[in-house]
Scaffold this active site. Structure first.
Site, PDB file in Angstrom:
ATOM      1  N   HIS A  16      45.223  41.205  45.678  1.00 30.36           N
ATOM      2  CA  HIS A  16      44.884  41.965  46.550  1.00 30.36           C
ATOM      3  C   HIS A  16      45.611  42.825  47.183  1.00 30.36           C
ATOM      4  O   HIS A  16      45.408  43.420  48.390  1.00 30.36           O
ATOM      5  CB  HIS A  16      43.977  41.007  47.473  1.00 30.36           C
TER       6      HIS A  16
ATOM      7  N   CYS B 102      47.675  35.432  45.963  1.00 29.64           N
ATOM      8  CA  CYS B 102      46.758  36.191  46.818  1.00 29.64           C
ATOM      9  C   CYS B 102      47.231  37.619  46.662  1.00 29.64           C
ATOM     10  O   CYS B 102      46.570  38.709  46.478  1.00 29.64           O
ATOM     11  CB  CYS B 102      46.466  36.108  48.117  1.00 29.64           C
TER      12      CYS B 102
ATOM     13  N   ARG C  56      35.342  31.811  49.040  1.00 27.92           N
ATOM     14  CA  ARG C  56      36.006  32.848  48.378  1.00 27.92           C
ATOM     15  C   ARG C  56      37.557  32.285  48.012  1.00 27.92           C
ATOM     16  O   ARG C  56      37.973  32.505  47.032  1.00 27.92           O
ATOM     17  CB  ARG C  56      35.804  34.013  48.877  1.00 27.92           C
TER      18      ARG C  56
ATOM     19  N   CYS D   7      38.994  32.183  44.369  1.00 22.20           N
ATOM     20  CA  CYS D   7      40.083  32.649  43.696  1.00 22.20           C
ATOM     21  C   CYS D   7      41.061  31.750  43.287  1.00 22.20           C
ATOM     22  O   CYS D   7      41.639  31.997  42.377  1.00 22.20           O
ATOM     23  CB  CYS D   7      40.791  33.556  45.078  1.00 22.20           C
TER      24      CYS D   7
END
Lengths: 292, 128
Positions: free
Chosen positions: A210, A206, A249, A253
């Site tokens: 991000h 992640c 979400r 992802c």
């Protein structure tokens, strides 16, 4: 006489030792508690500092708008979309579903009496009795279960609508996530580990998309900062054509990096949400929202 | 008289020759049949062996994939490979089935290595 004195002395010494050991034990617990509270505080500060440095011209509180905080052109389009927000119907339907009376005569309001004052800002929280992270969506289904109703499907549909209504009623409140004990810290750390662990055939974490390269283009998409993600949930995504939760979400992802998505509202995603929301501590709740 | 006798001898010899040839040909035929049967049996054995090899590989792929799933690091591509291997085997293409199953095993082993790496090194990638 002497014997009585000696006995008294033994009693007093025993009590003093006991009090001392209780005090040391409680002191240790307090130290431990303050130590992990301090760790989390440091994490929050460093997380924010990272984005402040990376996007130095953006106020930290603007990150609640996700990718639209860092890209002016996308923001313009988004603001136009927000005029006729695609999630409005979901909020209305969520409110209607929230008002539903269960077969036993009770309703959601019995589980969430303060919904109109805003409750989203306190989710997820760590339940110290069951030792697990409770999200809004899990709490909705727990409410149904308590009232002998069938659980709703996680991810989208009615459950996401109710979640949208709860967020809408909580708009403007500031995230206030608690870390009550060491077990909560373990859950937080598990979420943190998930955030930084590379997964899938593409070997991405992640944090890679991000955090490290947030603001870069990945094919046609601009990567959003992780800071502020949870404030805007649930989200209506144009490519879904419907409203979905934060866990929907997460699953998407995971799929994008070719990792098998995990169970929605399972322990892994709930811990991840706990960590991620903690990082956005103090930011304004502005969900539901719309994204590309 | 002599001619008749000669003819009789020739005819006898011819008959004998024909008889010998017939026996020889029968024996050859029998040999070919038994060879064919032996070849057939070896071939069936080989096919069974290959099928059993691809089945074992598919079973191993399932086992490794379950391990990766258990630690939460299963790749989304692996189950597809196993399904395709299963289909190939059912269609009788054991070579393809083995290739696909081997790929799935490799993927699962890579995802398990990824999980191990994450366990040991995730903190190397944090900003804190």
């Amino acid at each position: 006489m002497n014997l009585i004195k000696t006995n008294k002395f033994h009693w007093l010494a025993g009590i003093a030792t006991l009090l001392l050991s209780v005090s040391v034990h409680s002191q240790n617990n307090e130290n431990k508690q303050s130590s992990f509270q301090e760790n989390v505080k440091e994490d929050i500060q460093e997380f924010r500092d990272f984005y402040s440095k990376k996007f130095s011209n953006i106020d930290i509180n603007e990150f609640k708008d996700g990718v639209y905080a860092i890209d002016a052109k996308s923001r313009e389009q988004w603001l136009e979309i927000e005029e006729f927000a695609p999630y409005e119907i979901s909020v209305e339907e969520g409110e209607e579903a929230f008002g539903e009376t269960f077969a036993n005569g009770k309703s959601y309001i019995d589980c969430f009496p303060k919904v109109e004052d805003g409750i989203r800002q306190n989710y997820p929280y760590f339940n110290t009795e069951t030792n697990q992270v409770i999200t809004v969506e899990l709490a909705i289904n727990q409410c149904r279960k308590t009232n002998n109703e069938k659980p709703l499907a996680f991810g989208n549909g009615t459950l996401a609508d109710i979640s949208a209504y709860i967020s809408f009623a909580s708009r403007g409140q500031l995230l206030d996530i608690k870390l009550p004990n060491e077990k909560a810290y373990d859950a937080y750390m598990a979420g943190k580990k998930f955030f930084y662990s590379k997964r899938g055939q593409l070997n991405f974490a992640c944090a890679d998309c991000h955090l490290q390269i947030a603001g870069s283009m990945l094919r046609a998409d601009l990567l959003s900062p992780a800071l502020g993600h949870p404030t805007a949930m649930p989200v209506y995504r144009s490519n879904w054509g419907e409203l979905g939760t934060l866990h929907t979400r997460y699953a998407e992802c995971n799929k994008n990096v070719r990792a098998q998505p995990l169970e929605l509202q399972g322990e892994d995603y709930r811990n991840l949400e706990y960590f991620q929301t903690m990082m956005s501590q103090g930011m304004e709740v502005n969900g539901p929202s719309s994204r590309k | 008289m002599i001619k008749n006798k000669l003819n009789e001898i020739v005819s006898h010899k011819t008959k004998l020759l024909v008889l010998i040839l017939a026996i020889l040909s029968l024996s050859a035929c029998e040999k070919t049949e038994s060879e064919t049967s032996a070849n057939d049996s070896a071939s069936t054995e080989k096919v069974e062996q290959i099928t059993s090899e691809s089945s074992n590989l598919i079973a191993e792929a399932n086992k490794q994939s379950a391990k990766a799933k258990e630690v939460g690091f299963e790749w989304s591509t692996t189950q597809k490979l196993i399904d395709q291997a299963q289909q190939a085997e059912e269609a009788g293409d054991t070579k393809l089935a083995s290739e696909l199953a081997n790929k799935a095993i490799k993927e699962s082993k890579n995802s398990l290595a990824q999980a191990k790496y994450a366990d040991e090194h995730w903190q190397d990638h944090t900003i804190n």
